[in-house]
Design a protein around this motif. Structure first.
Motif, PDB file in Angstrom:
ATOM      1  N   VAL A   1       0.820  -1.335  -0.195  1.00 47.05           N
ATOM      2  CA  VAL A   1      -0.156  -0.017  -0.013  1.00 47.05           C
ATOM      3  C   VAL A   1       0.896   1.169  -0.057  1.00 47.05           C
ATOM      4  O   VAL A   1       0.701   2.247  -0.703  1.00 47.05           O
ATOM      5  CB  VAL A   1      -0.891  -0.104   1.311  1.00 47.05           C
ATOM      6  N   ALA A   2       1.826   1.134   0.759  1.00 44.02           N
ATOM      7  CA  ALA A   2       2.810   2.381   0.844  1.00 44.02           C
ATOM      8  C   ALA A   2       3.424   2.649  -0.292  1.00 44.02           C
ATOM      9  O   ALA A   2       3.943   3.862  -0.810  1.00 44.02           O
ATOM     10  CB  ALA A   2       3.600   2.145   2.052  1.00 44.02           C
ATOM     11  N   LEU A   3       3.751   1.574  -1.052  1.00 43.74           N
ATOM     12  CA  LEU A   3       4.476   1.898  -2.345  1.00 43.74           C
ATOM     13  C   LEU A   3       3.807   2.671  -3.310  1.00 43.74           C
ATOM     14  O   LEU A   3       4.347   3.430  -4.027  1.00 43.74           O
ATOM     15  CB  LEU A   3       4.979   0.217  -2.912  1.00 43.74           C
ATOM     16  N   GLY A   4       2.541   2.334  -3.478  1.00 42.03           N
ATOM     17  CA  GLY A   4       1.611   3.016  -4.053  1.00 42.03           C
ATOM     18  C   GLY A   4       1.494   4.454  -3.837  1.00 42.03           C
ATOM     19  O   GLY A   4       1.580   5.264  -4.705  1.00 42.03           O
ATOM     20  N   PHE A   5       1.487   4.659  -2.572  1.00 36.96           N
ATOM     21  CA  PHE A   5       1.539   5.960  -2.041  1.00 36.96           C
ATOM     22  C   PHE A   5       3.020   6.865  -2.411  1.00 36.96           C
ATOM     23  O   PHE A   5       3.030   8.032  -2.974  1.00 36.96           O
ATOM     24  CB  PHE A   5       1.560   6.140  -0.554  1.00 36.96           C
TER      25      PHE A   5
ATOM     26  N   MET B   1      -5.017  10.894  -1.676  1.00 34.86           N
ATOM     27  CA  MET B   1      -6.217  10.516  -0.536  1.00 34.86           C
ATOM     28  C   MET B   1      -6.922   9.556  -1.238  1.00 34.86           C
ATOM     29  O   MET B   1      -7.717   8.949  -0.409  1.00 34.86           O
ATOM     30  CB  MET B   1      -6.566  11.728  -0.030  1.00 34.86           C
ATOM     31  N   ALA B   2      -6.887   9.206  -2.329  1.00 33.52           N
ATOM     32  CA  ALA B   2      -7.900   8.023  -2.650  1.00 33.52           C
ATOM     33  C   ALA B   2      -7.219   6.760  -2.847  1.00 33.52           C
ATOM     34  O   ALA B   2      -7.900   5.919  -3.224  1.00 33.52           O
ATOM     35  CB  ALA B   2      -8.353   8.664  -4.234  1.00 33.52           C
ATOM     36  N   HIS B   3      -5.973   6.778  -2.683  1.00 26.64           N
ATOM     37  CA  HIS B   3      -5.264   5.325  -2.515  1.00 26.64           C
ATOM     38  C   HIS B   3      -5.895   4.393  -1.817  1.00 26.64           C
ATOM     39  O   HIS B   3      -6.174   3.403  -2.299  1.00 26.64           O
ATOM     40  CB  HIS B   3      -3.853   5.533  -2.347  1.00 26.64           C
ATOM     41  N   GLY B   4      -6.260   4.785  -0.417  1.00 28.35           N
ATOM     42  CA  GLY B   4      -6.965   3.794   0.478  1.00 28.35           C
ATOM     43  C   GLY B   4      -8.095   3.336  -0.141  1.00 28.35           C
ATOM     44  O   GLY B   4      -8.444   2.040  -0.004  1.00 28.35           O
TER      45      GLY B   4
ATOM     46  N   THR C   1       1.256   6.658 -16.170  1.00 30.79           N
ATOM     47  CA  THR C   1       1.745   5.222 -15.930  1.00 30.79           C
ATOM     48  C   THR C   1       2.103   5.086 -14.521  1.00 30.79           C
ATOM     49  O   THR C   1       1.811   3.839 -13.754  1.00 30.79           O
ATOM     50  CB  THR C   1       3.287   4.832 -16.787  1.00 30.79           C
ATOM     51  N   THR C   2       2.580   5.967 -13.684  1.00 29.68           N
ATOM     52  CA  THR C   2       3.020   5.872 -12.286  1.00 29.68           C
ATOM     53  C   THR C   2       1.650   5.672 -11.556  1.00 29.68           C
ATOM     54  O   THR C   2       1.512   4.741 -10.613  1.00 29.68           O
ATOM     55  CB  THR C   2       3.645   7.071 -11.741  1.00 29.68           C
ATOM     56  N   VAL C   3       0.604   6.622 -11.880  1.00 28.15           N
ATOM     57  CA  VAL C   3      -0.812   6.555 -10.959  1.00 28.15           C
ATOM     58  C   VAL C   3      -1.319   5.074 -11.273  1.00 28.15           C
ATOM     59  O   VAL C   3      -1.836   4.568 -10.439  1.00 28.15           O
ATOM     60  CB  VAL C   3      -1.503   7.749 -11.390  1.00 28.15           C
ATOM     61  N   ILE C   4      -1.048   4.612 -12.531  1.00 27.78           N
ATOM     62  CA  ILE C   4      -1.998   3.278 -12.739  1.00 27.78           C
ATOM     63  C   ILE C   4      -1.133   2.363 -12.134  1.00 27.78           C
ATOM     64  O   ILE C   4      -1.855   1.263 -11.535  1.00 27.78           O
ATOM     65  CB  ILE C   4      -1.671   3.013 -14.360  1.00 27.78           C
ATOM     66  N   ILE C   5       0.326   2.271 -12.137  1.00 23.91           N
ATOM     67  CA  ILE C   5       1.036   1.191 -11.402  1.00 23.91           C
ATOM     68  C   ILE C   5       0.717   1.172  -9.981  1.00 23.91           C
ATOM     69  O   ILE C   5       0.440   0.311  -9.197  1.00 23.91           O
ATOM     70  CB  ILE C   5       2.487   1.249 -11.631  1.00 23.91           C
ATOM     71  N   ALA C   6       0.642   2.597  -9.374  1.00 23.42           N
ATOM     72  CA  ALA C   6       0.349   2.635  -7.976  1.00 23.42           C
ATOM     73  C   ALA C   6      -1.082   2.190  -7.667  1.00 23.42           C
ATOM     74  O   ALA C   6      -1.305   1.591  -6.517  1.00 23.42           O
ATOM     75  CB  ALA C   6       0.555   4.173  -7.564  1.00 23.42           C
ATOM     76  N   SER C   7      -2.108   2.442  -8.399  1.00 24.07           N
ATOM     77  CA  SER C   7      -3.260   2.099  -8.050  1.00 24.07           C
ATOM     78  C   SER C   7      -3.492   0.587  -8.196  1.00 24.07           C
ATOM     79  O   SER C   7      -4.259  -0.081  -7.241  1.00 24.07           O
ATOM     80  CB  SER C   7      -4.225   2.613  -9.038  1.00 24.07           C
ATOM     81  N   ALA C   8      -2.828   0.079  -9.154  1.00 24.68           N
ATOM     82  CA  ALA C   8      -2.926  -1.572  -9.190  1.00 24.68           C
ATOM     83  C   ALA C   8      -2.261  -1.998  -8.024  1.00 24.68           C
ATOM     84  O   ALA C   8      -2.828  -3.229  -7.458  1.00 24.68           O
ATOM     85  CB  ALA C   8      -2.190  -2.049 -10.541  1.00 24.68           C
ATOM     86  N   LEU C   9      -1.137  -1.643  -7.525  1.00 23.03           N
ATOM     87  CA  LEU C   9      -0.466  -1.967  -6.351  1.00 23.03           C
ATOM     88  C   LEU C   9      -1.437  -1.989  -5.314  1.00 23.03           C
ATOM     89  O   LEU C   9      -1.582  -2.912  -4.306  1.00 23.03           O
ATOM     90  CB  LEU C   9       0.814  -1.477  -5.929  1.00 23.03           C
ATOM     91  N   GLY C  10      -2.301  -1.027  -5.038  1.00 26.64           N
ATOM     92  CA  GLY C  10      -3.400  -0.875  -4.252  1.00 26.64           C
ATOM     93  C   GLY C  10      -4.378  -1.741  -4.390  1.00 26.64           C
ATOM     94  O   GLY C  10      -4.892  -2.387  -3.191  1.00 26.64           O
TER      95      GLY C  10
END
Ligand SMILES: Nc1ncnc2c1ncn2[C@@H]1O[C@H](COP(=O)(O)OP(=O)(O)OP(=O)(O)O)[C@@H](O)[C@H]1O
Ligand SMILES: [Mg+2]
Lengths: 236, 294
Positions: B19-23, B35-38, B192-201
């Protein structure tokens, strides 16, 4: 090769360029001089796509490139080494060089990086070190080497000698001569007017957002106005 | 007993780390807290519930579905809520933060509406399988979670340090202008970064579903706050810090529950932050110079 026609660039409401026009011929070194705040860096940023002019056009190799992004312009052959060098300080020297060749997909990248390292032994020695740990002069070498790895047709250098010791400054100017000899066209912004005019074929002088003088570099070296304003330190 | 708790802690911690990696990735390139990551994580968990418990399909399909949905959410987040605010004159630098808060509220309400409040069970066939080594009991699920998390961290680290796209991301995170001068299409890199981060979430969402067997619309908020705590702990935008911080927090929380008072479980994260900020304001792995100055 490069034709800048009447560009006007703003920072918010502040107009930094009030109609700048200049030309760079293929194979030449052209220098852009002027006092602090004259608009030299703004001109370079506008040519390289970091800033978009409100009016005016930039043509490169006969094509209108006004308003394109820096990454698009790099693919067309325009590379900028910005004022302050912009080394990636959290990446290694090697990674900085690799990023220089980022847009390339040919097979010679490794070989070219090797060559650059032969040319600058210090970069080879420090290749695994973080970019931010290099000295100012080494960072400038790295920044120029990195830009050359993109194989630019036109290299824009913004005050490459800024803040460097005289010996290193001499190295930088030697490099510019070599770059020219290798066939790359250079647009050079400098405070060091004398040295710049010595390597250059042609020169422009800016003042408060406008070009006020232009001419052959060898003529400018003799020009009374320039000698007085920029070269006139003989008495001290 | 201690070893068992350590394993529990590392399992939980490895999820926190994901989760933190996505952040931290998003913070690295955009300089904002997403703040939408959670809530994206929570949606991932619900996709898992839907695929496994409702549709009765195997777990691997749940992973694929969660990755697909959360990646799409990431793409929409960037295109609808973040990009329009970027580089605009007169837009406060807080605007993207507020915008992600808006998205988080939207997603929470949406899942409330669709799935209803309360806990939803997350069934998978091997949740109860356990192995006994001496006096220690380990659930297969724990091993699976740990292995998946560690594998993700290794892949991500390799990708960031060795591949061209990974280097472009790091260059963009350090300096957007420099990256674009070097030929990086920074818009694409950010997307790309936001997509990868969200997929990690999303993946983390499924892992939590597997670990705790229960999923609810509010789980995004506490996980989001913990993720935030971890990146402050590890150093904002720092990948190694996110991993170490996540594992550390997981173990600390588990130990408090096992040997202390379980009521303090959620306080651990925040007490740790206060101490870290007092002793090492840049975070455990952060550099002295402010990288967050952009
Ligand atoms: N980011 C900015 N925001 C507002 N004004 C700016 C900005 N950058 C430059 N300016 C203004 O634009 C004008 C031209 O600046 P520019 O940096 O182009 O000058 P320069 O010729 O490169 O000077 P120097 O020799 O000091 O580098 C100056 O008046 C400067 O104050
Ligand atoms: Mg300047």
């Amino acid at each position: 090769m490069l034709k800048v026609k009447g560009i006007e660039t703003f920072y918010g409401k502040i107009q930094a360029l009030k109609g700048v026009s200049l030309e760079v011929e293929q194979g030449q070194v052209v220098t852009l001089l002027g006092a602090n705040g004259a608009g030299k860096s703004t001109t370079m940023k506008t040519i390289s796509g970091l800033l978009k002019p409100k009016h005016g056009t930039v043509e490169f190799l006969g094509e209108n490139i006004t308003g394109l992004r820096p990454d698009q312009l790099l693919r067309k052959g325009i590379a900028l080494v910005p004022e302050g060098r912009a080394i990636l300080s959290t990446m290694t020297v090697m990674e900085n060089l690799e990023m220089g060749a980022y847009h390339r997909s040919d097979k010679n990248i490794k070989k070219d990086i090797e060559e650059v390292m032969e040319q600058f032994p210090i970069l080879k020695e420090r290749s695994e070190q973080l970019g931010g740990t290099l000295s100012g002069g080494q960072q400038q070498m790295l920044a120029i080497a990195r830009a050359l790895l993109s194989k630019p047709k036109l290299l824009l250098l913004d005050e490459p000698s800024m803040g460097l010791a005289p010996l290193i400054v001499a190295d930088i100017f030697k490099m510019i001569r070599e770059i020219k000899a290798a066939g790359t066209t250079v647009l050079l912004v400098e405070q060091n007017a004398k040295q710049a005019l010595k390597v250059a074929d042609y020169g422009y002088v800016m003042e408060t957002g406008k070009v006020i003088i232009n001419g052959e570099a060898k003529d400018l070296l003799e020009d009374a106005r320039i000698v007085e304003a920029y070269l006139g330190k003989k008495s001290s | 007993m201690l070893l068992e708790q350590l394993i529990n802690g590392l399992t939980l911690g490895s999820i926190y780390a994901i989760v933190a990696l996505g952040f931290t990735l998003v913070f690295g390139v955009l300089g904002i807290i997403n703040m939408a990551h959670g809530e994206i994580f929570m949606i991932g968990a619900f996709i898992g519930v839907l695929v496994t418990s409702v549709l009765g399909l195997p777990l691997w399909i749940a992973f694929i579905a969660a990755i697909a949905v959360t990646a799409l959410l990431g793409y929409m987040l960037e295109r609808i809520a973040l990009r329009p605010l970027r580089g605009k004159q007169g837009v406060s630098h807080l605007a993207p933060l507020i915008s992600t808060i808006g998205v988080s509220i939207l997603l929470e309400n949406l899942s409330h509406h669709i799935f209803g409040a309360g806990n939803h069970p997350f069934r998978n066939s091997f949740a109860e399988i356990q192995i006994q080594i001496g006096s220690i009991t380990i659930y297969i699920v724990q091993i699976l979670i740990f292995v998946i998390s560690i594998a993700l961290m290794l892949i991500l680290s390799y990708w960031l340090s060795k591949t061209k796209a990974g280097k472009a991301l790091r260059a963009t995170a350090e300096n957007l202008e420099t990256a674009s001068l070097l030929g990086v299409n920074t818009k694409r890199t950010i997307t790309t970064t936001v997509i990868i981060a969200s997929a990690l979430g999303g993946i983390a969402g499924i892992l939590v579903g597997m670990a705790f067997n229960s999923v609810n619309p509010q789980m995004g908020l506490s996980m989001g706050l913990k993720g935030l705590a971890i990146i402050i702990l590890g150093g904002m935008g720092n990948v190694k810090g996110a991993m170490a911080g996540g594992l550390l927090l997981g173990v600390a929380e588990t130990m408090i529950v096992a040997y202390g008072d379980s009521g303090y479980r959620d306080a651990v994260a925040f007490i740790t932050i206060i101490f870290v900020l007092l002793l090492r304001p840049q975070g455990l792995f952060g550099k002295n110079t402010s990288e967050a100055g952009r």
